[in-house]
Design an enzyme around this catalytic site. Structure first.
Site: not given
Length: 497
Positions: A84, A154, A184-185, A197, A268
């Site tokens: 990453d 991000r 992504k994503h 997560h 992912d």
């Protein structure tokens, strides 16, 4: 290279050796080690493992990383080595001398695609020196939801057209270095209020709103991006039953047919609770491959999890729950990706613009008027604990201010304090007679920051407010917590720029 032993049971494969190799090509594994790696990983690579993903745990310095990547490819030259590498506060390669660039949001604020390309080139050039040739970046998600806990700075922003032009710049610069980029994503994580997560995220917006989020991904595909990464998010307007990673409707109809993507679709990480907590990593691997993924990531260093995923896929092939044709198709795409990107380029790596990141961060901070400098200030920097999956390079605003103004003092607070009232009283006591700076990072997500900030401002309304996350009404905005973001703010406070 000395190997570490990890227990592995190796039942005979129920499929042919060629199909066994194809299955392994569909896996990307995390592992422990900087100068050594487990025997189990070596055996997986021998059998065709498609890729490995590096994290901070695998990084000590630049020379060590290059020795590690060379040793991995000595086992199998077509192994993809990935990481990453978004820039900003994601600092897996800080110890290896990574170029300092701001996160994508600051680049979107500046809105200079050429500058974005220079930042992406610096990141990609550095990867090339380390023998890492696949980068799971850039982020194509649009930051829509104020309570989104995981995308935020991000992202390049909320505007599809803006994000699209910066994705094109990033992908083009990365490709020019011979590094594989990954948007992504898919089809977008920015409209959720849950971090996948930790749990299954849901984006409840209607289909017409979701379609607007596809524009950056469509631009990435048109720019030739070789990889896309799926989101562990449920989109009821597209598929009410499955997250995108496990949805044939989203991966097949939307991605392959609508967007026309022919590259490698990678999941992912399967150990994220959105998948592991609902399906289990092994079943997640099988379903993801069956519904259209080409590679699945198991980022945790426990290779037993990777083996369980591998064995589940092999058993599904043996029992015909997973068609061989789907695995051959996926492995073929991975093989073509490896032919283009697995091997580092020959010869020395050309230099990059090491100042591009700080230039971008400065331009973002100065995108709106800034207050007068406050030398000798007491700086209070409030920020959440680092996200375990994203890492943190150890930067804080107080350190950056003191590097420019040794007369400054302050307090850096990472995580909710046990006695906020006592902390506020202490700060006000020691800062008496000095300018006060109060910095928060996404206080809307972390109420303890807002409470402490407001308690300080109630008694010191003259304090300078700094936002180091998304904008929340501060006097100075950094649009991210990368080191260069904080350095650009420090320059404003200390009148250095």
């Amino acid at each position: 290279m000395t190997s570490l032993h990890v227990r592995e049971t190796q039942p005979p494969s129920p499929v042919s050796s060629d199909l066994d190799e194809a299955v392994h090509r569909c896996l990307v594994a995390g592992f422990e080690g900087t100068t050594t790696f487990p025997d189990t990983l070596k055996r997986l690579i021998d059998r065709g493992l498609g890729g490995v993903i590096l994290f901070t745990r695998n990084v000590r310095d630049a020379e060590q990383v290059r020795e590690l990547t060379d040793a991995l490819r000595a086992i199998r030259p077509d192994l993809l080595v990935a990481i990453d590498n978004e820039g900003g506060g994601i600092g897996h390669l800080v110890a290896a001398g990574a170029p300092e660039v701001p996160g994508s949001y600051a680049l979107g604020v500046v809105d200079d695609p050429n500058l974005t390309a220079r930042c992406a080139d610096a990141l990609a050039g550095h990867l090339a020196t380390l023998g890492i040739t696949a980068s799971y970046a850039p982020v194509a998600d649009l930051q829509h939801q104020a309570l989104n806990p995981i995308v935020r700075t991000r992202s390049f922003g909320a505007d599809p057209g803006l994000a699209a032009r910066h994705l094109r710049a990033w992908i083009g610069a990365t490709e020019a270095r011979g590094i594989a980029s990954c948007a992504k994503h898919f089809p977008g994580h920015g409209g959720t209020e849950t971090d996948s997560h930790h749990d299954m995220a849901v984006d409840p917006r209607p289909g017409e709103e979701l379609r607007a989020d596809l524009e950056p991904f469509r631009a990435a595909v048109a720019a030739g991006v070789p990889m896309l990464m799926s989101a562990h998010v449920v989109y009821p307007a597209l598929d009410a039953n499955r997250p995108a990673t496990l949805s044939r409707r989203i991966l097949g109809d939307v991605l392959r047919l609508d967007l026309g993507f022919e590259g490698v679709l990678i999941s992912d990480a399967l150990e994220m609770k959105a998948i592991a907590g609902r399906y289990g990593e092994a079943a997640g691997a099988r379903i993801a491959l069956a519904t259209g993924a080409d590679q699945v990531i198991v980022a945790v260093p426990d290779l037993e999890v990777t083996l369980a995923c591998r064995d589940e896929v092999l058993e599904a092939l043996h029992s015909r729950r997973l068609p061989e044709e789907r695995v051959w198709e996926a492995a073929g795409r991975v093989r073509r990706l490896a032919e283009r990107y697995a091997a580092p380029g020959a010869g020395p790596v050309a230099g990059w613009d090491s100042g591009a990141g700080l230039e971008a961060a400065r331009r973002a901070v100065h995108a709106r008027p800034v207050p007068a400098p406050v030398r000798g200030a007491h700086v209070v920097d409030l920020f959440p604990p680092p996200h375990p999956a994203l890492n943190w390079g150890g930067e804080d605003l107080l350190t950056e201010v003191r590097a420019l103004d040794p007369t400054a003092s302050g307090t850096a607070v990472s995580g909710e304090p046990s006695d906020p009232a006592a902390l506020a009283d202490g700060i006000l006591r020691v800062s008496r007679g000095a300018p006060l700076v109060v910095a928060t990072c996404d206080a809307g997500l972390h109420p303890w920051q807002a409470r402490l900030r407001d308690a300080l401002l109630a008694r010191r309304p003259d304090a300078v407010r700094v936002d180091t996350g998304l904008p929340e009404g501060g006097d100075v905005l950094s649009y991210g917590r990368g080191r260069v973001n904080l350095r650009a703010v420090a320059e404003v406070l200390a009148a250095e720029c």
